[in-house]
Write a protein that holds these residues in place. Structure first.
Motif, PDB file in Angstrom:
ATOM      1  N   ALA A 151       0.864  -1.180   0.000  1.00 21.09           N
ATOM      2  CA  ALA A 151       0.000   0.000   0.000  1.00 21.09           C
ATOM      3  C   ALA A 151       0.898   1.225   0.000  1.00 21.09           C
ATOM      4  CB  ALA A 151      -0.901   0.006   1.230  1.00 21.09           C
ATOM      5  N   ARG A 152       0.536   2.226  -0.820  1.00 27.30           N
ATOM      6  CA  ARG A 152       1.303   3.462  -0.910  1.00 27.30           C
ATOM      7  C   ARG A 152       0.363   4.653  -0.945  1.00 27.30           C
ATOM      8  NH1 ARG A 152       4.942   0.558   0.211  1.00 27.30           N
ATOM      9  NH2 ARG A 152       6.911   0.286  -0.883  1.00 27.30           N
ATOM     10  N   TRP A 153       0.795   5.742  -0.335  1.00 28.21           N
ATOM     11  CA  TRP A 153       0.075   7.010  -0.395  1.00 28.21           C
ATOM     12  C   TRP A 153       0.373   7.659  -1.733  1.00 28.21           C
ATOM     13  CZ3 TRP A 153      -3.750   9.518   1.600  1.00 28.21           C
ATOM     14  CH2 TRP A 153      -3.856  10.901   1.431  1.00 28.21           C
ATOM     15  N   LEU A 154      -0.649   8.125  -2.425  1.00 23.45           N
ATOM     16  CA  LEU A 154      -0.514   8.821  -3.701  1.00 23.45           C
ATOM     17  C   LEU A 154      -1.053  10.230  -3.496  1.00 23.45           C
ATOM     18  CD1 LEU A 154       0.062   8.463  -6.828  1.00 23.45           C
ATOM     19  CD2 LEU A 154      -2.382   8.071  -7.034  1.00 23.45           C
ATOM     20  N   PRO A 155      -0.185  11.236  -3.386  1.00 19.51           N
ATOM     21  CA  PRO A 155      -0.686  12.591  -3.224  1.00 19.51           C
ATOM     22  C   PRO A 155      -1.421  13.036  -4.483  1.00 19.51           C
ATOM     23  CG  PRO A 155       1.695  12.629  -3.543  1.00 19.51           C
ATOM     24  CD  PRO A 155       1.281  11.191  -3.486  1.00 19.51           C
ATOM     25  N   ALA A 156      -2.377  13.938  -4.324  1.00 18.99           N
ATOM     26  CA  ALA A 156      -3.161  14.429  -5.466  1.00 18.99           C
ATOM     27  C   ALA A 156      -2.224  14.864  -6.584  1.00 18.99           C
ATOM     28  CB  ALA A 156      -4.051  15.587  -5.026  1.00 18.99           C
ATOM     29  N   GLN A 157      -2.532  14.439  -7.801  1.00 14.31           N
ATOM     30  CA  GLN A 157      -1.669  14.751  -8.936  1.00 14.31           C
ATOM     31  C   GLN A 157      -2.361  14.448 -10.254  1.00 14.31           C
ATOM     32  OE1 GLN A 157       1.418  11.367  -9.591  1.00 14.31           O
ATOM     33  NE2 GLN A 157       0.992  11.436  -7.386  1.00 14.31           N
ATOM     34  N   LYS A 158      -1.828  15.080 -11.290  1.00  8.95           N
ATOM     35  CA  LYS A 158      -2.257  14.795 -12.658  1.00  8.95           C
ATOM     36  C   LYS A 158      -1.076  14.155 -13.366  1.00  8.95           C
ATOM     37  CE  LYS A 158      -4.133  16.839 -16.832  1.00  8.95           C
ATOM     38  NZ  LYS A 158      -4.620  18.064 -17.478  1.00  8.95           N
ATOM     39  N   HIS A 159      -1.329  13.043 -14.085  1.00  8.47           N
ATOM     40  CA  HIS A 159      -0.262  12.363 -14.797  1.00  8.47           C
ATOM     41  C   HIS A 159      -0.841  11.474 -15.894  1.00  8.47           C
ATOM     42  CE1 HIS A 159      -0.847   9.189 -11.507  1.00  8.47           C
ATOM     43  NE2 HIS A 159      -1.316   8.659 -12.613  1.00  8.47           N
ATOM     44  N   SER A 160       0.032  10.954 -16.725  1.00 11.85           N
ATOM     45  CA  SER A 160      -0.298   9.845 -17.615  1.00 11.85           C
ATOM     46  C   SER A 160       0.648   8.719 -17.226  1.00 11.85           C
ATOM     47  CB  SER A 160      -0.129  10.238 -19.080  1.00 11.85           C
ATOM     48  OG  SER A 160       1.194  10.631 -19.342  1.00 11.85           O
ATOM     49  N   GLY A 161       0.335   7.505 -17.647  1.00 14.12           N
ATOM     50  CA  GLY A 161       1.174   6.376 -17.274  1.00 14.12           C
ATOM     51  C   GLY A 161       1.339   5.404 -18.422  1.00 14.12           C
ATOM     52  N   THR A 162       2.476   4.724 -18.413  1.00 17.57           N
ATOM     53  CA  THR A 162       2.761   3.698 -19.411  1.00 17.57           C
ATOM     54  C   THR A 162       3.279   2.459 -18.693  1.00 17.57           C
ATOM     55  OG1 THR A 162       3.434   5.401 -20.991  1.00 17.57           O
ATOM     56  CG2 THR A 162       4.082   3.150 -21.487  1.00 17.57           C
ATOM     57  N   ASN A 163       2.721   1.313 -19.022  1.00 16.75           N
ATOM     58  CA  ASN A 163       3.211   0.054 -18.478  1.00 16.75           C
ATOM     59  C   ASN A 163       4.476  -0.301 -19.254  1.00 16.75           C
ATOM     60  OD1 ASN A 163       3.763  -2.660 -17.927  1.00 16.75           O
ATOM     61  ND2 ASN A 163       1.622  -3.137 -17.558  1.00 16.75           N
ATOM     62  N   ILE A 164       5.650  -0.102 -18.635  1.00 16.73           N
ATOM     63  CA  ILE A 164       6.927  -0.353 -19.297  1.00 16.73           C
ATOM     64  C   ILE A 164       7.530  -1.684 -18.855  1.00 16.73           C
ATOM     65  CG2 ILE A 164       7.437   2.083 -19.705  1.00 16.73           C
ATOM     66  CD1 ILE A 164       9.329   1.971 -17.269  1.00 16.73           C
ATOM     67  N   GLY A 165       6.775  -2.462 -18.112  1.00 16.22           N
ATOM     68  CA  GLY A 165       7.269  -3.743 -17.619  1.00 16.22           C
ATOM     69  C   GLY A 165       6.814  -4.911 -18.468  1.00 16.22           C
ATOM     70  N   GLU A 166       6.941  -6.091 -17.895  1.00 16.00           N
ATOM     71  CA  GLU A 166       6.574  -7.327 -18.581  1.00 16.00           C
ATOM     72  C   GLU A 166       5.366  -7.995 -17.958  1.00 16.00           C
ATOM     73  OE1 GLU A 166      10.055  -9.787 -18.876  1.00 16.00           O
ATOM     74  OE2 GLU A 166      11.233  -8.178 -19.793  1.00 16.00           O
ATOM     75  N   THR A 167       4.731  -7.308 -16.986  1.00 16.86           N
ATOM     76  CA  THR A 167       3.561  -7.867 -16.310  1.00 16.86           C
ATOM     77  C   THR A 167       2.415  -6.867 -16.354  1.00 16.86           C
ATOM     78  OG1 THR A 167       4.218  -6.969 -14.165  1.00 16.86           O
ATOM     79  CG2 THR A 167       5.001  -9.195 -14.699  1.00 16.86           C
ATOM     80  N   ALA A 168       1.226  -7.352 -16.107  1.00 14.39           N
ATOM     81  CA  ALA A 168       0.056  -6.477 -16.001  1.00 14.39           C
ATOM     82  C   ALA A 168       0.206  -5.580 -14.780  1.00 14.39           C
ATOM     83  CB  ALA A 168      -1.214  -7.311 -15.881  1.00 14.39           C
TER      84      ALA A 168
END
Length: 117
Positions: free
Chosen positions: A71-88
């Motif tokens: 579990a991690r805290w995610l402070p309010a933010q705007k972003h885009s994301g890309t799955n750059i790994g080999e897993t879902a």
């Protein structure tokens, strides 16, 4: 501009619970998938799988490599994301609906990424 991830990226996000104080989202993607920019309020993210992602916002990027079951805290933010790994990427977000205190100094960049506490 709409920035709700369920609206901007409905193929990846779905609401699994909501009331007047919080909203719970499920997120699921595959390697190579990308999201369009969206905004998260202050949230807690719980990882259901281990994954590697690149988060991008305002010309900045951050690679995040997380194990399953944290579990991690995610402070309010705007972003885009890309799955750059080999897993879902499979996560649960618990979004707070309360307004966050205004703690950013003028000119300070908005947070990007995760905090451990």
């Amino acid at each position: 501009m709409q920035s709700d991830p369920v609206v901007t990226n409905p193929q990846f996000y779905r609401v699994i619970f909501e009331n007047d104080r919080l909203r719970v989202l499920e997120y699921l993607d595959r390697p190579g998938h990308e999201t369009v920019p969206h905004r998260h309020p202050d949230s807690v993210m719980f990882t259901l799988t281990a994954f590697t992602r690149r988060l991008s916002s305002g010309g900045r990027s951050l690679d995040v490599d997380l194990p399953e079951g944290v579990a991690r805290w995610l402070p309010a933010q705007k972003h885009s994301g890309t799955n750059i790994g080999e897993t879902a990427t499979h996560t649960i977000f618990v979004e707070l609906k309360e307004p966050a205190p205004d703690t950013l100094a003028s000119g300070t960049p908005e947070p990007l990424g995760l905090l451990s506490n």
